[in-house]
Design an enzyme around this catalytic site. Structure first.
Site, PDB file in Angstrom:
ATOM      1  N   LEU A 161      40.582  46.492 -78.250  1.00  0.00           N
ATOM      2  CA  LEU A 161      39.606  47.298 -78.975  1.00  0.00           C
ATOM      3  C   LEU A 161      38.513  47.885 -78.091  1.00  0.00           C
ATOM      4  O   LEU A 161      37.529  48.423 -78.585  1.00  0.00           O
ATOM      5  CB  LEU A 161      39.005  46.468 -80.114  1.00  0.00           C
ATOM      6  CG  LEU A 161      40.036  45.952 -81.124  1.00  0.00           C
ATOM      7  CD1 LEU A 161      39.377  45.076 -82.165  1.00  0.00           C
ATOM      8  CD2 LEU A 161      40.812  47.079 -81.759  1.00  0.00           C
ATOM      9  N   HIS A 212      36.862  50.622 -75.603  1.00  0.00           N
ATOM     10  CA  HIS A 212      36.946  52.070 -75.412  1.00  0.00           C
ATOM     11  C   HIS A 212      37.297  52.384 -73.963  1.00  0.00           C
ATOM     12  O   HIS A 212      36.776  51.716 -73.058  1.00  0.00           O
ATOM     13  CB  HIS A 212      35.599  52.733 -75.733  1.00  0.00           C
ATOM     14  CG  HIS A 212      35.226  52.644 -77.166  1.00  0.00           C
ATOM     15  ND1 HIS A 212      34.582  51.541 -77.689  1.00  0.00           N
ATOM     16  CD2 HIS A 212      35.388  53.507 -78.178  1.00  0.00           C
ATOM     17  CE1 HIS A 212      34.377  51.740 -78.982  1.00  0.00           C
ATOM     18  NE2 HIS A 212      34.850  52.924 -79.310  1.00  0.00           N
ATOM     19  N   GLU A 249      34.204  45.310 -69.029  1.00  0.00           N
ATOM     20  CA  GLU A 249      34.708  45.783 -67.743  1.00  0.00           C
ATOM     21  C   GLU A 249      34.258  44.863 -66.613  1.00  0.00           C
ATOM     22  O   GLU A 249      35.039  44.531 -65.714  1.00  0.00           O
ATOM     23  CB  GLU A 249      34.256  47.232 -67.497  1.00  0.00           C
ATOM     24  CG  GLU A 249      34.982  48.255 -68.341  1.00  0.00           C
ATOM     25  CD  GLU A 249      34.601  48.282 -69.826  1.00  0.00           C
ATOM     26  OE1 GLU A 249      35.312  48.943 -70.602  1.00  0.00           O
ATOM     27  OE2 GLU A 249      33.597  47.649 -70.221  1.00  0.00           O
ATOM     28  N   ASP A 290      46.059  33.801 -56.574  1.00  0.00           N
ATOM     29  CA  ASP A 290      47.416  34.231 -56.243  1.00  0.00           C
ATOM     30  C   ASP A 290      47.656  34.230 -54.737  1.00  0.00           C
ATOM     31  O   ASP A 290      48.724  33.853 -54.272  1.00  0.00           O
ATOM     32  CB  ASP A 290      47.679  35.628 -56.817  1.00  0.00           C
ATOM     33  CG  ASP A 290      49.071  36.131 -56.466  1.00  0.00           C
ATOM     34  OD1 ASP A 290      50.055  35.414 -56.756  1.00  0.00           O
ATOM     35  OD2 ASP A 290      49.172  37.219 -55.878  1.00  0.00           O
TER      36      ASP A 290
END
Length: 171
Positions: free
Chosen positions: A89, A91, A128, A142
């Site tokens: 959801l 933007h 973000e 990783d």
């Protein structure tokens, strides 16, 4: 002398509404079309905790997969730009700045990852910044998991937010 009690009105405590939930309980994207485009900034942080020998390997530049911290920075920037593809959801935003700072910390031992994201738009960039930190931390994991599988990613949180109707927030 006794103090005279003062009359107070009962406070109207309004529960904050969940903005991504519609009247019928359905998930929805928030309409930001009427919101003013303002400069907004969010800073998030997380930590990757590891053994001292693993941190030393990262800092020496001898990790088998290459430049651990440089790769994590690029991954964090890429993640910030793609947040709307990962979080349903959110933007899509034209971000104006994304920085990823990774500080080795011998006391942890490990790395402190901090993301700063900026935009001029009608909605904030907290997601973000949080996504950038999370992916940068995962990338560090990783790149070193062959050496140490017990690495711990912790403390991912919003540190600061500026701009928008809700104003300034600092953890």
């Amino acid at each position: 002398m006794a103090r005279k009690p003062t009359k107070t009105k009962p406070s109207k405590q309004v529960s904050p509404a969940l903005t991504h939930i519609g009247a019928s309980g359905e998930a929805r994207m928030v309409d930001v079309s009427d919101k003013a485009a303002t400069e907004r900034l969010a800073i998030a942080e997380g930590r990757v905790v590891m053994e001292k020998a693993t941190l030393d390997l990262i800092l020496s530049g001898n990790a088998k997969k290459g430049d651990v911290l440089g790769t994590a920075r690029i991954a964090g920037i890429m993640a910030a730009k793609r947040t709307s593809e990962l979080i349903p959801l959110c933007h899509p935003l034209a971000l104006s700045k994304v920085t990823i700072d990774i500080e080795p910390d011998a006391k942890l031992p490990g790395c402190v990852v901090r993301a700063s994201v900026k935009v001029t738009g009608p909605t904030g960039v907290e997601m973000e910044a949080l996504t950038a930190v999370t992916v940068a931390c995962l990338t560090i994991y990783d790149m070193i998991k062959a050496v140490e599988r017990g690495v711990c990613i912790e403390g991912i949180r919003l540190i600061e937010k500026l701009g928008g109707k809700s104003g300034h927030y600092r953890a």
